[in-house]
Design a protein around this motif. Structure first.
Motif, mmCIF file in Angstrom:
data_model
loop_
_atom_site.group_PDB
_atom_site.id
_atom_site.type_symbol
_atom_site.label_atom_id
_atom_site.label_comp_id
_atom_site.label_asym_id
_atom_site.label_seq_id
_atom_site.Cartn_x
_atom_site.Cartn_y
_atom_site.Cartn_z
ATOM 1 N N MET A 1 -6.219 16.429 7.853
ATOM 2 C CA MET A 1 -6.693 17.807 7.748
ATOM 3 C C MET A 1 -5.619 18.777 8.215
ATOM 4 O O MET A 1 -4.900 18.520 9.174
ATOM 5 C CB MET A 1 -7.956 18.006 8.601
ATOM 6 C CG MET A 1 -9.184 17.252 8.099
ATOM 7 S SD MET A 1 -10.605 17.462 9.170
ATOM 8 C CE MET A 1 -10.886 19.220 9.031
ATOM 9 N N SER A 2 -5.524 19.941 7.543
ATOM 10 C CA SER A 2 -4.573 20.962 7.949
ATOM 11 C C SER A 2 -5.110 21.692 9.173
ATOM 12 O O SER A 2 -6.279 21.548 9.549
ATOM 13 C CB SER A 2 -4.350 21.956 6.809
ATOM 14 O OG SER A 2 -5.529 22.732 6.613
ATOM 15 N N VAL A 3 -4.227 22.478 9.789
ATOM 16 C CA VAL A 3 -4.647 23.251 10.955
ATOM 17 C C VAL A 3 -5.741 24.236 10.571
ATOM 18 O O VAL A 3 -6.685 24.467 11.327
ATOM 19 C CB VAL A 3 -3.434 23.996 11.556
ATOM 20 C CG1 VAL A 3 -3.881 24.859 12.733
ATOM 21 C CG2 VAL A 3 -2.368 23.008 12.014
ATOM 22 N N THR A 4 -5.631 24.814 9.369
ATOM 23 C CA THR A 4 -6.671 25.736 8.903
ATOM 24 C C THR A 4 -7.998 25.021 8.736
ATOM 25 O O THR A 4 -9.062 25.557 9.087
ATOM 26 C CB THR A 4 -6.250 26.387 7.575
ATOM 27 O OG1 THR A 4 -5.027 27.107 7.761
ATOM 28 C CG2 THR A 4 -7.324 27.348 7.086
ATOM 29 N N ASP A 5 -7.956 23.796 8.187
ATOM 30 C CA ASP A 5 -9.179 23.001 8.056
ATOM 31 C C ASP A 5 -9.810 22.741 9.418
ATOM 32 O O ASP A 5 -11.038 22.771 9.571
ATOM 33 C CB ASP A 5 -8.888 21.664 7.369
ATOM 34 C CG ASP A 5 -8.558 21.826 5.897
ATOM 35 O OD1 ASP A 5 -8.981 22.836 5.308
ATOM 36 O OD2 ASP A 5 -7.873 20.945 5.348
ATOM 37 N N ASP A 6 -8.966 22.481 10.412
ATOM 38 C CA ASP A 6 -9.465 22.271 11.773
ATOM 39 C C ASP A 6 -10.186 23.521 12.273
ATOM 40 O O ASP A 6 -11.235 23.438 12.922
ATOM 41 C CB ASP A 6 -8.310 21.931 12.725
ATOM 42 C CG ASP A 6 -7.746 20.540 12.481
ATOM 43 O OD1 ASP A 6 -8.477 19.698 11.911
ATOM 44 O OD2 ASP A 6 -6.587 20.307 12.858
ATOM 45 N N ALA A 7 -9.609 24.679 11.982
ATOM 46 C CA ALA A 7 -10.205 25.946 12.417
ATOM 47 C C ALA A 7 -11.542 26.180 11.730
ATOM 48 O O ALA A 7 -12.519 26.615 12.360
ATOM 49 C CB ALA A 7 -9.248 27.095 12.133
ATOM 50 N N ILE A 8 -11.587 25.893 10.417
ATOM 51 C CA ILE A 8 -12.848 26.038 9.674
ATOM 52 C C ILE A 8 -13.918 25.130 10.263
ATOM 53 O O ILE A 8 -15.061 25.544 10.481
ATOM 54 C CB ILE A 8 -12.618 25.713 8.173
ATOM 55 C CG1 ILE A 8 -11.748 26.784 7.530
ATOM 56 C CG2 ILE A 8 -13.954 25.582 7.437
ATOM 57 C CD1 ILE A 8 -11.309 26.453 6.118
ATOM 58 N N GLU A 9 -13.541 23.892 10.529
ATOM 59 C CA GLU A 9 -14.490 22.928 11.077
ATOM 60 C C GLU A 9 -14.974 23.364 12.461
ATOM 61 O O GLU A 9 -16.159 23.206 12.790
ATOM 62 C CB GLU A 9 -13.839 21.542 11.158
ATOM 63 C CG GLU A 9 -14.780 20.426 11.561
ATOM 64 C CD GLU A 9 -15.930 20.227 10.579
ATOM 65 O OE1 GLU A 9 -17.034 19.831 11.029
ATOM 66 O OE2 GLU A 9 -15.724 20.465 9.375
ATOM 67 N N ALA A 10 -14.093 23.927 13.269
ATOM 68 C CA ALA A 10 -14.470 24.364 14.616
ATOM 69 C C ALA A 10 -15.483 25.506 14.566
ATOM 70 O O ALA A 10 -16.473 25.515 15.302
ATOM 71 C CB ALA A 10 -13.226 24.786 15.388
ATOM 72 N N ILE A 11 -15.236 26.480 13.686
ATOM 73 C CA ILE A 11 -16.178 27.608 13.556
ATOM 74 C C ILE A 11 -17.504 27.117 12.988
ATOM 75 O O ILE A 11 -18.585 27.516 13.452
ATOM 76 C CB ILE A 11 -15.572 28.711 12.668
ATOM 77 C CG1 ILE A 11 -14.326 29.300 13.324
ATOM 78 C CG2 ILE A 11 -16.607 29.811 12.407
ATOM 79 C CD1 ILE A 11 -13.555 30.262 12.425
ATOM 80 N N LYS A 12 -17.417 26.249 11.999
ATOM 81 C CA LYS A 12 -18.637 25.671 11.416
ATOM 82 C C LYS A 12 -19.462 24.971 12.479
ATOM 83 O O LYS A 12 -20.697 25.129 12.544
ATOM 84 C CB LYS A 12 -18.258 24.688 10.310
ATOM 85 C CG LYS A 12 -19.420 23.841 9.804
ATOM 86 C CD LYS A 12 -18.929 22.746 8.871
ATOM 87 C CE LYS A 12 -20.002 21.700 8.654
ATOM 88 N NZ LYS A 12 -19.509 20.550 7.872
ATOM 89 N N GLN A 13 -18.798 24.216 13.362
ATOM 90 C CA GLN A 13 -19.517 23.483 14.401
ATOM 91 C C GLN A 13 -20.193 24.436 15.385
ATOM 92 O O GLN A 13 -21.294 24.160 15.871
ATOM 93 C CB GLN A 13 -18.566 22.548 15.148
ATOM 94 C CG GLN A 13 -19.270 21.433 15.904
ATOM 95 C CD GLN A 13 -20.116 20.561 14.996
ATOM 96 O OE1 GLN A 13 -19.650 20.112 13.937
ATOM 97 N NE2 GLN A 13 -21.377 20.335 15.363
ATOM 98 N N MET A 14 -19.552 25.552 15.675
ATOM 99 C CA MET A 14 -20.158 26.554 16.560
ATOM 100 C C MET A 14 -21.456 27.094 15.952
ATOM 101 O O MET A 14 -22.432 27.346 16.666
ATOM 102 C CB MET A 14 -19.181 27.703 16.805
ATOM 103 C CG MET A 14 -17.960 27.322 17.638
ATOM 104 S SD MET A 14 -16.761 28.682 17.769
ATOM 105 C CE MET A 14 -17.671 29.817 18.859
ATOM 106 N N ILE A 15 -21.457 27.231 14.620
ATOM 107 C CA ILE A 15 -22.660 27.718 13.948
ATOM 108 C C ILE A 15 -23.732 26.636 13.912
ATOM 109 O O ILE A 15 -24.908 26.877 14.210
ATOM 110 C CB ILE A 15 -22.318 28.191 12.520
ATOM 111 C CG1 ILE A 15 -21.369 29.385 12.575
ATOM 112 C CG2 ILE A 15 -23.586 28.558 11.743
ATOM 113 C CD1 ILE A 15 -20.820 29.815 11.216
ATOM 114 N N VAL A 16 -23.330 25.407 13.560
ATOM 115 C CA VAL A 16 -24.276 24.296 13.500
ATOM 116 C C VAL A 16 -24.915 24.036 14.860
ATOM 117 O O VAL A 16 -26.122 23.749 14.961
ATOM 118 C CB VAL A 16 -23.561 23.022 12.984
ATOM 119 C CG1 VAL A 16 -24.467 21.798 13.117
ATOM 120 C CG2 VAL A 16 -23.140 23.189 11.529
ATOM 121 N N ASP A 17 -24.117 24.150 15.922
ATOM 122 C CA ASP A 17 -24.626 23.896 17.280
ATOM 123 C C ASP A 17 -25.489 25.041 17.807
ATOM 124 O O ASP A 17 -26.089 24.919 18.881
ATOM 125 C CB ASP A 17 -23.462 23.658 18.244
ATOM 126 C CG ASP A 17 -22.741 22.341 17.966
ATOM 127 O OD1 ASP A 17 -23.328 21.481 17.278
ATOM 128 O OD2 ASP A 17 -21.599 22.187 18.436
#
Length: 227
Positions: free
Chosen positions: A1-17
């Motif tokens: 995964m790219s660094v941008t993908d990591d950032a997307i996943e991190a924000i997504k997880q904040m929403i999911v949680d």
């Protein structure tokens, strides 16, 4: 995964949680980047990507917010992707319609308010005796949208709208070239409306299947003849 993908996943997880909820404002860019261990450029790219699919709303001079996350809003992004389909994939969209819409119609037969069902008859009457193909297709899209909404399932309605709208060109093509296509469409629409009015989900499902399968069959035969 790219660094941008990591950032997307991190924000997504904040929403999911549940850390970020619909309507919440994201922390300041510098603070969020520091917390996630990301560069501000990577965070900006992630925010830009998530705003394109309507997960985030960037408001100039105000900040970045989580959208409502309503199904219709999120499914609009799928519609953007679907717009890139080629003519030779229209059958696949019709096959999806044939799976989804009859079930939505059966659900509507049980849940759609009587007034809304009666309004479907008014909608069909508004076409008059000799509608153009273009008028029929616009009416057709509205007819199926109202029924999908009447199912009471927003996610299902959003899927139906996304897929149904992308077969509009094929329906117009059929109306212009196939004999009695306009009359057949109106007859089937009225049969669906009567089944809804009579609260007959199995009959409504059957008519919806026949209706969509007719377009699919015609497209399939037309493609065969062109080969």
């Amino acid at each position: 995964m790219s660094v941008t993908d990591d950032a997307i996943e991190a924000i997504k997880q904040m929403i999911v949680d549940g850390e970020l909820r619909p309507g919440d404002r994201l922390p300041r860019e510098a603070d969020l980047a520091d917390r996630l261990g990301l560069s501000r450029n990577s965070l900006r790219e992630a925010v830009r990507a998530l705003s394109l699919i309507h997960v985030l709303d960037v408001r100039q001079g105000d900040g970045t917010y989580v959208t409502s996350l309503e199904p219709a809003l999120l499914m609009d992004a799928m519609g953007f992707v679907v717009d890139f389909h080629r003519d030779d994939t229209v059958l696949q969209f019709l096959e999806v319609r044939r799976i989804l819409e009859p079930e939505a119609t059966a659900m509507a037969a049980l849940t759609m308010p009587k007034h809304d069902i009666d309004e479907l008859a008014v909608l069909l009457d508004s076409l008059g005796d000799r509608p153009t193909v273009e008028q029929l297709v616009v009416n057709d899209l509205e007819f199926h949208h109202r029924i999908a909404a009447g199912s009471g399932n927003q996610v299902l309605c959003s899927f139906v709208d996304s897929v149904s709208g992308r077969t509009q060109r094929a329906r117009t093509w059929r109306g212009i070239t196939q004999e009695a296509a306009v009359e057949r469409t109106l007859t089937e629409h009225r049969a669906i409306q009567r089944a809804l009015s009579d609260r007959q989900p199995d009959v409504a499902r059957a008519w919806a299947t026949v209706h969509i399968a007719g377009v699919e069959q015609w497209i399939r035969q037309t493609l065969v003849e062109q080969i």
